[in-house]
Design a protein around this motif. Structure first.
Motif, PDB file in Angstrom:
ATOM      1  N   UNK A  64      -3.777   6.396   4.549  1.00 43.12           N
ATOM      2  CA  UNK A  64      -4.813   5.477   3.454  1.00 43.12           C
ATOM      3  C   UNK A  64      -4.065   4.078   3.806  1.00 43.12           C
ATOM      4  N   UNK A  65      -2.668   4.501   3.558  1.00 40.84           N
ATOM      5  CA  UNK A  65      -2.127   2.389   3.908  1.00 40.84           C
ATOM      6  C   UNK A  65      -2.631   2.399   4.423  1.00 40.84           C
ATOM      7  N   UNK A 122       5.718   9.697  -7.977  1.00 39.29           N
ATOM      8  CA  UNK A 122       5.760   9.352  -9.713  1.00 39.29           C
ATOM      9  C   UNK A 122       7.020   8.646  -9.203  1.00 39.29           C
ATOM     10  N   UNK A 123       7.711   8.168 -10.351  1.00 37.19           N
ATOM     11  CA  UNK A 123       8.897   7.613 -10.078  1.00 37.19           C
ATOM     12  C   UNK A 123       9.080   6.366  -9.345  1.00 37.19           C
ATOM     13  N   UNK A 124      10.235   5.712  -9.162  1.00 36.73           N
ATOM     14  CA  UNK A 124      10.014   4.007  -8.008  1.00 36.73           C
ATOM     15  C   UNK A 124      10.360   4.585  -7.009  1.00 36.73           C
ATOM     16  N   UNK A 125      10.064   3.443  -5.986  1.00 35.00           N
ATOM     17  CA  UNK A 125      10.512   3.336  -4.881  1.00 35.00           C
ATOM     18  C   UNK A 125      10.534   1.457  -4.724  1.00 35.00           C
ATOM     19  N   UNK A 144       0.866  -1.699  -0.103  1.00 34.84           N
ATOM     20  CA  UNK A 144      -0.054   0.246   0.153  1.00 34.84           C
ATOM     21  C   UNK A 144       0.973   1.271  -0.099  1.00 34.84           C
ATOM     22  N   UNK A 145       1.836   1.053   1.137  1.00 36.94           N
ATOM     23  CA  UNK A 145       2.861   2.480   0.766  1.00 36.94           C
ATOM     24  C   UNK A 145       3.183   3.269  -0.458  1.00 36.94           C
ATOM     25  N   UNK A 146       4.312   1.895  -1.241  1.00 34.21           N
ATOM     26  CA  UNK A 146       4.279   1.362  -2.592  1.00 34.21           C
ATOM     27  C   UNK A 146       3.646   1.808  -3.314  1.00 34.21           C
ATOM     28  N   UNK A 147       2.235   1.608  -3.138  1.00 39.17           N
ATOM     29  CA  UNK A 147       1.297   2.048  -4.931  1.00 39.17           C
ATOM     30  C   UNK A 147       1.267   3.470  -4.439  1.00 39.17           C
TER      31      UNK A 147
END
Lengths: 513, 544
Positions: free
Chosen positions: A465-466, A337-340, A320-323
């Motif tokens: 939210x996450x 945006x970008x990666x995680x 969830x956090x990643x998204x």
């Protein structure tokens, strides 16, 4: 006379005794009473105040030969010795002979020989002055026979000899000679006090009526006295209540602790639950959970202490956090945006704020209402100076509930700061990566004006939210050490953590705040 | 956070009000005033608002905030027919490029400096020190379109800015000051990004340096701007730069960017307004203030948005192309609140009723604190960061180094390289700072230590004076456990920090939880102290 101390009573008695009734020197009295001279004098002055004795104080100059003076008194003054030598040689000698004979004192001697008109030296020959020769004629030859006569003993010589014997003030002294000897550093002059104590008119009668036993005083109260009630009828030696005793300081809490406890106390009174937690946190809880992008400058090695270890990520929340970071998850946010990277999130840090604890607490307690606070050490990679330290205390508070708003946050801040003693508060827009809206409270401090004190805001949706936190979270933080500086009037933060023990001893429990 | 210097004269002219009014309003727009000087003010703007990193951007925001000029500012973009082609070679290195031309600027020395400052602030914040974004500004008259963005070998050479001789790109990275500063960004690559003009002259070597050829001077009128980077945010950065120049009277022209056959051609810059809807009900629940539709729209216009009512509850907001901080409707709602004025929001004490409760460790430690103060110990609070010398060597606890210790990868000083495992060295050190103060000195601390990677609470106390000896500290231990109603078993200790035969280990239920005794004279000497010390340390975690 009731108002006499034991020493006073004994002194009066001692004055009566012996010969020369009524007039005694302190040393004699002290011995008689059995106390020190200082104590005797203290008693005597008190008696004088009561008009029972008269104290006769006389100051006299006392002359004492110096070491050099004492030597000359025994061996003769230098000029006398040289003069006698010249006389013994018939009144005329070579200067060189004198130099040989009197090498140590020749220079001092010559000066005085000349001053006293005893011997005169011209070129290489020293002669007795003319008037010292006899005018008698030689019976055999008929010529004038020159006989060297000794100069008479001077006053200076007499006095020096006398003083070595008596060290007193002999009656024959004349001031000019004493001055001369003092000028030659052969005498020291001191003031000497002569004290005589005698009974005053009233004193004699009082003294005769006194029974010393009546004036026995108790200094230390012993268990025996209390048990046997032997103190009854006795007197207690008094102390002067106005005189200071040795300073002592009660052990106490650090002044900084007292401020921390005041904050805790206010938070508890306002219904908050206290939480604590780990100093070592994963980047996930310290940053990612709070929607701080992974390339955020605060996450640089520059600003945060990184450790050599990693933490396991909480699987429940990672996806969830990643998204949320990448594209805003399930809400209408664009994300960063970008990666995680999970690897970046796993890296352990020394917590940079206690928010790492509050977000975790909220994740574990998602049902409203939640009110929690935390006071704990946080770490920032700052070099030490008067206003920056690599570690300091932070206060963090959160309220999560249905229907709470930014307006409630302002009300909460206002109430809290008022409890802390700050009556005037204003709110300015602020920026914190994990709150929206954000606010910076300023409090008014006399002499300083508006002072920024802490930061606050509503947790972003991207943060809550996450973790399945479905209600608004009002959050705020405060640098406790900065508050302590304000409250304690410190100029240097280091004084809190490296205190001068005398500051701890002397800072009063009352009055800081 | 970026601190921007704003000259009063320039700012008064751009905003149209006096400096006094500007100075009172700036904090309420969202900024901290750092210093007020004779001719300028230094203002710290927040990192989410890079559009405020220039006098032009600040003036634009202030004119709205002061209701001098509300609503959105639209910038027109003319076509320039200038092409820029992106070659595949650069895509793995620095794939994104945005570009524009700005004509008709009257450059003064001050304006050039202001533009360079904006560029630097953008590089640092939004650009993450040029890694994510870097901006090049060039004199268009010196070069000839079309342009090519590609990558070449490090052996390629040109004359970089501030020099008069050619250098290879490799040499630039090893010798030119800018090259040395930013070479880390390119360290993983075999080819380096470059922009050529039609005649194959070098325009720029992003993100390192421009060519000397394109230097901007007071004679420059038309600018060619490139923004390269690793993410699409390059377009936003370009918008900030060109909109700021437009505020100075510049005319913006587009550049057509050709990204090869697979991608559509881009016309840059794109200064159109994105739209986002906010709900009035959401505003009311988040802020708590009951604003009307027109209140909300007016506040938005003051913050330089355009806004229209879409339904009863929905406002459609046009977001200026220079804003990079609008991720979510709440970002706009905050701006509504700022436009409305934080000072107009009436604080309300939250109705949430809960019972407060202290943490059990705090309840426990406050009792221990009471005992220690009763035993005449002053409380201290010290740092938890320490170093191995103090923690182990000076304490004669060399074997401790073999255990798990938490060291900091990037310490800021040799004093603070690891997390303390014990408080005692800090207390002894504190005594050494207080050598000139009267003895006896007795101090204690209850604080955090890290054991096996976990934060735990520890109690330590020291007493220094000429008569300090074992029985004194043994009495403290007995008193403490008596107060805790606990049984402690004491065994002779071999802790090298203490004197053997004058120290004890404390066991509770067969677990060792502490140590006490007379400090070893060598430890006392190591800390440059001269009087005997008795000490104790007990881990409190066990008691909970």
């Amino acid at each position: 006379m009731k108002n006499l101390t034991l020493n006073e009573a004994k002194t009066l008695k001692a004055l009566l005794s012996g010969e020369n009734s009524g007039e005694k020197i302190p040393e004699y009295l002290a011995k008689k009473v059995g106390i020190k001279v200082e104590a005797l004098m203290q008693a005597a002055y008190l008696l004088e105040e009561k008009n029972l004795v008269d104290i006769d104080e006389r100051v006299e100059e006392e002359y004492e030969p110096t070491e050099e003076g004492e030597r000359y008194a025994k061996e003769g003054l230098p000029e006398r010795n040289i003069h006698d030598f010249v006389v013994s040689k018939g009144g005329e000698v070579y200067l060189s002979d004198l130099r040989e004979e009197f090498s140590g004192i020749i220079n001092i001697g010559f000066g005085w020989l000349r001053r006293k008109n005893w011997v005169d030296c011209k070129s290489k020959i020293c002669k007795l002055e003319n008037q010292r020769f006899s005018n008698e004629t030689d019976k055999k030859g008929g010529d004038f026979l020159v006989i060297a006569l000794k100069a008479p003993i001077g006053r200076d010589e007499e006095i020096l000899k006398e003083l070595t014997k008596t060290r007193k003030n002999p009656p024959m002294l004349d001031k000019s000679t004493l001055k001369l000897l003092k000028g030659r550093k052969l005498l020291n002059i001191h003031d000497k006090k002569y004290i005589k104590i005698k009974l005053a008119e009233d004193g004699e009668e009082v003294a005769r009526g006194i029974k010393v036993e009546d004036y026995e005083e108790i200094t230390k109260i012993t268990p025996e006295m209390i048990r046997e009630r032997s103190w009854i009828g006795k007197r207690f030696r008094g102390y002067d209540a106005e005189v200071l005793s040795k300073e002592i300081y009660p052990a106490k809490k650090h002044p900084y602790r007292r401020i921390i406890e005041e904050i805790r106390d206010i938070s508890l009174r306002m219904g908050f639950v206290e939480i604590k937690g780990e100093i070592i946190q994963s980047s996930f809880w310290d940053f990612d959970a709070l929607f701080q992008p992974q390339d955020h400058p605060a996450r640089d090695m520059q600003d945060t202490f990184y450790l050599n270890s990693e933490s396991k990520l909480p699987e429940r929340y990672v996806k969830e956090v990643k998204e949320m970071h990448i594209h805003g998850g399930k809400i209408d946010s664009s994300g960063w945006g970008g990666g995680w990277s999970e690897e970046v999130a796993r890296r352990n840090v020394l917590r940079t704020h206690t928010t790492a604890l509050t977000i975790r607490y909220l994740a574990e307690h998602p049902d409203p209402p939640v009110k929690a606070f935390c006071i704990g050490r946080v770490y920032r990679r700052e070099s030490i100076d008067a206003t920056h330290l690599p570690e300091f205390e932070q206060l963090e508070g959160v309220i999560m509930d249905k229907d709470v708003s930014f307006k409630d946050l302002l009300g909460y801040l206002k109430a809290f700061y008022k409890e802390m003693g700050f009556e005037e508060i204003r709110f300015r827009p602020g920026y914190f990566p994990y709150t929206e809206p954000s606010v910076e409270p300023d409090v008014y401090v006399d002499g300083l004006g508006w002072v920024e004190l802490g930061g606050a805001g509503v947790f972003r949706k991207e943060v809550t939210e996450p973790f399945g936190i479905n209600y608004p979270v009002l959050a705020w933080g405060l640098g406790v050490s900065r508050l302590a500086m304000l409250k304690l009037g410190l100029r240097d933060l280091r004084e809190l953590y490296r205190p001068d023990i005398d500051w701890l001893r002397k800072s009063p429990l009352f009055g800081d705040f | 956070m970026p601190v921007i210097s704003l000259g009063y004269e320039d700012l008064e002219e751009l905003v149209g009000v006096s400096k006094e009014e500007i100075l009172t309003k700036i904090p309420m727009l969202g900024a901290d005033i750092e210093r007020v000087e004779e001719d300028h003010v230094d203002v710290e703007f927040f990192p989410n608002r890079p559009d405020l990193y220039s006098a032009e951007g600040v003036a634009r925001a202030l004119r709205g905030f002061l209701s001098i000029e509300e609503g959105a500012r639209y910038y027109s973009v003319k076509e320039s027919k200038i092409d820029l082609t992106v070659k595949d070679a650069v895509l793995p290195i620095r794939p994104h490029i945005a570009s524009a031309v700005v004509k008709g600027i009257k450059f003064s020395g001050a304006l050039i400096e202001s533009l360079m400052n904006l560029q630097e602030h953008l590089h640092r914040g939004l650009g993450r020190d040029r890694r994510k974004i870097s901006i090049g500004v060039h004199d268009l008259s010196k070069i000839e379109p079309p342009f090519t963005y590609t990558a070449v070998s490090p052996d390629f050479s040109f004359v970089p800015l501030d020099l008069d001789e050619e250098m290879t790109m490799h040499e630039i990275l090893t010798r030119h000051p800018k090259g040395v500063k930013y070479r880390k960004i390119l360290e993983d690559f075999d080819l380096y990004p470059i922009i050529f003009d039609a005649k194959d002259r070098v325009v720029s070597f992003p993100p390192i340096i421009n060519a000397e050829l394109t230097r901007v001077t007071e004679k420059t009128e038309d600018l060619f701007i490139d923004v390269t980077g690793t993410e699409p945010i390059v377009f936003k950065a370009l918008n900030i730069v060109v909109s700021s120049l437009a505020e100075r009277g510049g005319e913006i022209y587009s550049v057509r960017i050709d990204r090869g056959s697979k991608e559509a051609r881009i016309v840059s810059p794109d200064l159109s307004y994105e739209e986002m809807d906010i709900e009035l009900s959401e505003f009311r629940s988040l802020i708590g203030e009951d604003l009307t539709q027109s209140n909300v729209i007016e506040s938005l216009r003051k913050m330089r948005y355009d806004a229209d009512l879409k339904t009863e509850d929905k406002v459609r907001v046009k977001i200026p192309p220079y804003r990079v901080d609008i991720l979510h409707p709440w970002d706009i709602i905050e701006d509504v609140a700022i436009g409305y004025g934080y000072e107009n929001i009436r604080p309300e004490f939250p109705k949430t009723l809960t019972m407060g409760s202290p943490h059990k460790m705090e309840v426990f430690s406050s009792k221990i604190r009471e005992v220690m103060i009763g035993l005449c110990f002053f409380e201290v609070i010290t740092f938890t960061l320490t170093n191995e010398e103090k923690e182990f060597d000076w304490m004669r606890r060399i074997n401790g180094k073999k255990e798990e210790i938490v060291t900091v990868n990037n310490p800021i000083s040799t004093e603070h390289t690891m997390m303390r495992r014990t408080i005692l060295p800090n207390l002894i050190e504190l005594l050494s700072f207080n050598k000139h103060r009267d003895l006896p000195q007795r101090i204690f601390e209850i604080g955090d230590v890290i054991l096996n990677g976990k934060t735990t609470e520890s109690l330590a106390a020291v007493s220094i004076h000429s008569d300090a000896e074992f029985s004194e500290v043994r009495s403290y231990i007995d008193a403490l456990f008596r107060e805790m109603k606990m049984e402690a078993k004491i065994k002779n200790s071999t802790d090298p920090a203490f004197l053997e035969g004058r120290s004890g280990d404390i066991y509770v239920n067969k677990r060792k939880i502490g140590v006490f005794g007379e400090m070893h004279p060598e430890v006392v000497w190591n800390f440059k102290l001269e009087y005997p010390i008795v000490a104790m340390e007990i881990n409190l975690e066990y008691f909970l």
